[in-house]
Write a protein that holds these residues in place. Structure first.
Motif, PDB file in Angstrom:
ATOM      1  N   LEU A 175      34.265  38.661  40.682  1.00 40.78           N
ATOM      2  CA  LEU A 175      34.522  37.270  40.318  1.00 40.78           C
ATOM      3  C   LEU A 175      33.667  36.838  39.129  1.00 40.78           C
ATOM      4  N   SER A 176      32.419  37.298  39.096  1.00 42.55           N
ATOM      5  CA  SER A 176      31.544  36.947  37.970  1.00 42.55           C
ATOM      6  C   SER A 176      32.033  37.586  36.676  1.00 42.55           C
TER       7      SER A 176
ATOM      8  N   ALA B 178      35.072  38.382  36.024  1.00 37.36           N
ATOM      9  CA  ALA B 178      36.306  37.672  35.646  1.00 37.36           C
ATOM     10  C   ALA B 178      35.976  36.461  34.787  1.00 37.36           C
ATOM     11  N   ASP B 179      34.918  35.730  35.163  1.00 43.94           N
ATOM     12  CA  ASP B 179      34.527  34.563  34.374  1.00 43.94           C
ATOM     13  C   ASP B 179      34.128  34.963  32.953  1.00 43.94           C
TER      14      ASP B 179
ATOM     15  N   GLU C   5      37.188  35.845  30.954  1.00 45.03           N
ATOM     16  CA  GLU C   5      37.916  34.622  30.603  1.00 45.03           C
ATOM     17  C   GLU C   5      37.250  33.935  29.416  1.00 45.03           C
TER      18      GLU C   5
ATOM     19  N   ALA D 247      40.790  38.939  33.546  1.00 43.77           N
ATOM     20  CA  ALA D 247      40.210  38.003  34.516  1.00 43.77           C
ATOM     21  C   ALA D 247      41.084  37.895  35.753  1.00 43.77           C
ATOM     22  N   ARG D 248      42.389  37.804  35.554  1.00 44.54           N
ATOM     23  CA  ARG D 248      43.301  37.715  36.712  1.00 44.54           C
ATOM     24  C   ARG D 248      43.234  38.971  37.568  1.00 44.54           C
TER      25      ARG D 248
ATOM     26  N   ARG E 184      39.934  38.939  39.631  1.00 44.11           N
ATOM     27  CA  ARG E 184      39.978  37.961  40.730  1.00 44.11           C
ATOM     28  C   ARG E 184      40.927  38.429  41.826  1.00 44.11           C
TER      29      ARG E 184
ATOM     30  N   GLU F  51      39.492  39.070  45.482  1.00 44.34           N
ATOM     31  CA  GLU F  51      39.994  38.201  46.547  1.00 44.34           C
ATOM     32  C   GLU F  51      40.734  38.992  47.618  1.00 44.34           C
TER      33      GLU F  51
END
Length: 427
Positions: free
Chosen positions: A390-391, A393-394, A397, A405-406, A409, A413
């Motif tokens: 997740l980090s 991905a940021d 982005e 990024a998608r 995530r 997830e």
């Protein structure tokens, strides 16, 4: 009929007084006709620059603003045009004519360019014909030759009669399967006679390569035939033709060019369903490219290999291929691409149930993007992967790579949702 048609099109290039040619063809050979005009411009009996503009005729501008932009996309921005600060606004047609004149002066100083107008939608035929009449009489475009291509029906009324000498029409009322096949053979021969290669190879083979020389016309013909076969879905036939071309190049000592052809052959074999043979050919070509130091293509080739391994569910091999792509891309200076490859390596490692390797790959991606990975040592292994993903991905982005990024995530997830805090699998 096909050769007669090609000869008739040639008149706009060879005719001493030819100014405008109106071509009416069946809709399903509209694209072939444009390709034939381009090929005649490059390798016909009287080569000239050919600029094809297929923008539709619509709205108040009747598409002339769009055509001016199309010219700029193909040829680059023209020389600065005189734009008076005061006075009435100029019509889009006038602006187009000025831009075209600037392009002609820059790219065809003798004025011998051929401009092909091929809109397939014309909402005001009378206005379009009036515009064409004006262009044909524009002093700044006096030496430009025009081709108007219509699908099935004429869109220009009595324009040719009003233009008089130098204007002519060619009509091809019907084109069946054999005629189209014959047209493709003419196109292949013309394309091979020019210095151009099929689109996938054009940007990869150097402009000064001996492959473009007259004596290697047979090899270029094979490559153009293969390209036609590939796009027609005859992939196995394309691979055979590419192999013949590759062998011809190897025998001439053109090893670098042969590497590019081998990669194309591998793609054809895979598309034909001969996946293992395609994989073998691709890996051999890739190793040879790396040996020759062709780093302009090698990282992307390793990325393609990683994708192929992933589709075959050979995730460990995929992770290694992506990691190699990242290393070589970084060495080349393509840092963001390198980071993306290490991201892909991490995904593949997770799919191979190798979370430690995945974490290492993603930490390398952080480094290449100039960021610091979060400290996750106190967390359980599944949560470490989730937080890292997740980090990262940021960060992707922030760098504008939204697909990356998608993907991160989604993978993070999925782990969190399916196995909250105690994942038994990483995919």
């Amino acid at each position: 009929m096909t050769h007669d048609f090609a000869s008739a099109l040639s008149a706009i290039f060879t005719g001493e007084r030819a100014r405008l040619l109106h071509v009416i063809v069946p809709a399903h050979v509209h694209g072939h006709t444009l390709a034939l005009l381009r090929a005649l411009g490059e390798a016909g009996p009287a080569p000239r620059p050919v600029w094809v503009l297929a923008d539709p005729v619509y709205g108040p501008s009747r598409g002339w603003a769009a055509r001016e932009h199309s010219l700029s996309r193909e040829l680059g921005a023209p020389a600065a045009l005189a734009t008076p600060e005061h006075g009435p606004l100029r019509e889009p047609l006038d602006i187009f004519a000025s831009a075209l004149a600037a392009h002609v002066a820059a790219c065809a100083p003798d004025g011998t360019a051929v401009v092909v107008l091929a809109p397939q939608h014309i909402d005001d035929p009378r206005a379009y014909a009036r515009d064409l009449f004006w262009l044909a009489h524009c002093p700044d475009l006096a030496l430009v030759r025009w081709v108007l291509v219509d699908a099935a029906h004429s869109s220009v009324g009595d324009l040719l009669a009003r233009l008089g000498e130098g204007a002519s029409r060619v009509v091809w009322p019907e084109a069946d399967g054999p005629a189209i096949a014959d047209l493709e053979r003419v196109l292949t021969d013309l394309s091979a006679r020019g210095r151009r290669l099929p689109a996938d190879l054009e940007l990869r083979i150097a402009a000064e390569s001996p492959l473009r020389a007259p004596e290697l016309l047979p090899a270029r013909r094979l490559l153009h035939e293969a390209d036609t076969c590939f796009h027609a879905g005859r992939h196995a036939e394309a691979a055979k033709l590419q192999q013949q071309a590759e062998e011809m190049l190897v025998s001439r000592g053109l090893g670098e060019e042969a590497v590019h052809i081998a990669m194309q052959r591998a793609r054809s074999l895979i598309a034909a369903g001969v996946v293992e043979e395609g994989h073998r050919v691709f890996v051999t070509a890739l190793k040879e490219a790396e040996r020759r130091g062709l780093f302009a293509i090698v990282p992307e080739a390793y990325a393609s290999l990683g994708s192929l391994h992933s589709k075959q569910r050979r995730f460990l091999d995929a992770s290694e291929a992506y990691a190699r792509a990242g290393e070589l891309a970084n060495r080349r200076g393509s840092h963001e691409f390198a980071a993306d490859m290490h991201r892909c390596s991490g995904h593949a490692a997770l799919n191979a149930d190798m979370p430690d390797a995945a974490a290492m790959a993603w930490r390398r991606a952080f480094e290449l993007l100039g960021s610091v990975a979060p400290t996750v040592g106190a967390l359980e292994k599944p949560q470490q992967i989730v937080v890292l993903g997740l980090s990262l991905a940021d960060v992707f982005e922030e760098h504008g790579n939204l697909p990356a990024a998608r993907g991160l995530r989604g993978h993070a997830e999925a782990i969190e949702t399916r196995h909250p805090r105690r994942a038994a699998t990483w995919s």
